[in-house]
Enzyme design. Structure first.
Site, short mmCIF file in Angstrom:
data_model
loop_
_atom_site.label_atom_id
_atom_site.label_comp_id
_atom_site.label_asym_id
_atom_site.label_seq_id
_atom_site.Cartn_x
_atom_site.Cartn_y
_atom_site.Cartn_z
CG ASP A 64 -0.69 -0.11 2.75
OD1 ASP A 64 0.72 -0.38 2.56
OD2 ASP A 64 -1.43 0.14 3.59
CG ASP A 107 -4.36 -1.42 8.23
OD1 ASP A 107 -4.31 -2.15 7.28
OD2 ASP A 107 -3.47 -1.25 9.08
MG MG Z 1 -2.64 -0.91 13.17
#
Ligand code: MG
Ligand code: ADP
Length: 372
Positions: free
Chosen positions: A37, A167
């Protein structure tokens, strides 16, 4: 209904003597595309049915008060001091990091409860950030890229971890019954249906080695160096043919992981569309080996969990998931073989490390929401 939200409301009323609004944000299991990412490549997480719930209500005291049920710890600050706070190097940094991105105006009471294991690679931190942002009054419509970016900035700027967008993106955009193929450069996402013939089981190694944070920073720097040597903006644009341009053998191996891992995400999505679980399993294992030998972010416990998993009949494949140096593995398992899988791993891991691993059978779940 006595779900986590209802329990949180009751605990909130007992603690603060007022009735909260509730925000929920899920954790995630990254299926494939690890450490890609922040190199602006591809990732393929699912949001999961374990989540952080945050109760929030205004107060008249001009204070931001926060209490974590998980840690049984609380703290408070005058709202007008938030902008000037320095990181405390503990869990409250996630709360303050988010609060600084918002205009609070008045005092707030926050109560946090997460069903996620903390610090095990299932992204309890991003789910906390996103749920706190919603609790503290981020008022846009869901799902929202702006919310994911706000939460990421809290982690990058206040916690000081140069992490990518995965995330927070998964916590915001998660969808029931689909994985998210995120292009971390364009920030667009494609929903990918997964074959029904496999259960997804995360196994918690119950270890987290000290190296995790410093090694993460080091990998970010090594990738940046490799990109400079190839003269590309990020390793997203690098190819295997360009690898010999990298002088430093360590940086070369890091780049090789990123380049091959991006391709594995593409191949995994294609295999999933064909319902080719054998191919998906091979890609999971190839990802693990690359993280183990080229990227060097695995550890003895994770390698053992993966090697044991693939010896069990009915297991398609598995790999470490999350940043590494402990935390969880993710495994694709025939539903009828899940019990045998868990029993085998449980016994082998306990015999080898004297630790009981924890299992989570996870399903793709929806992203963050406000619960009224
Ligand atoms: Mg984390
Ligand atoms: P992961 O995000 O994979 O769980 P991290 O190390 O990134 O692991 O984040 C874990 C940290 O996030 C915890 O150590 C704690 O500081 C914070 N955190 C997450 N959830 C909670 C919670 N419910 N209460 C208090 N702190 C939390």
């Amino acid at each position: 209904m006595v779900g986590p939200a209802q329990l949180l409301i009751e605990a909130f009323e007992a603690r603060y003597k007022s009735t909260p609004d509730i925000a929920r944000a899920p954790g995630r299991v990254n299926l494939i595309g690890e450490h890609t990412d922040y190199n602006l490549g591809y990732v393929l997480p699912i949001a999961i049915d374990l989540a952080c719930h945050v109760g929030c209500a205004p107060n008249r005291d001009g204070l931001l008060r926060v209490y974590s049920e998980n840690l049984q710890q609380g703290r408070e600050w005058p709202v007008e001091q938030i902008a000037a706070l320095k990181p405390a190097a503990d869990w409250t940094d996630y709360v303050i990091g988010v609060a600084r991105q918002l205009t609070l105006g008045r005092g707030r009471d926050l109560l946090i409860h997460s069903t996620l294991p903390l610090g095990s690679g299932l992204s309890s931190s991003a789910s906390l950030e996103v749920a706190v942002a919603l609790g503290l009054g981020w008022s846009g419509e869901l799902p929202s890229l702006e919310l994911a970016q706000l939460a990421r900035r809290a982690e990058n700027e206040f916690i000081g971890l140069p992490s990518g967008i995965m995330d927070q993106y998964a916590a915001v955009f998660g969808r029931r019954d689909a994985a998210l193929k995120i292009d971390c450069r364009s920030l667009e996402c494609e929903f990918v249906e997964l074959p029904a013939r496999a259960a997804i089981v995360a196994v918690n190694s119950m270890v987290k080695h000290e190296l995790a944070q410093s090694a993460y920073r080091q990998r970010v720097a090594e990738c940046a160096q490799a990109a400079r040597e190839i003269q590309v903006e990020s390793l997203r644009d690098a190819t295997l043919e360009e690898l010999p341009l990298i002088q430093d053998p360590t940086a070369l191996r890091r780049a090789r992981h990123i380049i091959t891992e991006n391709q594995r995400v593409i191949d995994f999505v294609a295999a999933s569309r064909r319902q080719d679980l054998a191919a998906m399993g091979r890609l999971l294992l190839a990802s693990h080996r690359s993280l183990q030998t080229d990227y060097e972010v695995s550890c003895e416990e994770l390698d053992f969990l993966v090697d044991t998993a693939i010896s069990v009949p009915g297991v398609f494949g598995g790999r470490m998931t999350g940043g590494g140096f402990g935390g969880c593995t993710v495994n694709f398992v025939e539903p009828a073989a899940v019990d045998r899988f868990q029993e085998t791993i449980q016994k082998a891991y306990r015999d080898r490390f004297a630790i009981d691993p924890v299992f989570y059978r996870v399903n793709p779940s929806e992203g963050a929401s406000r619960i009224s």
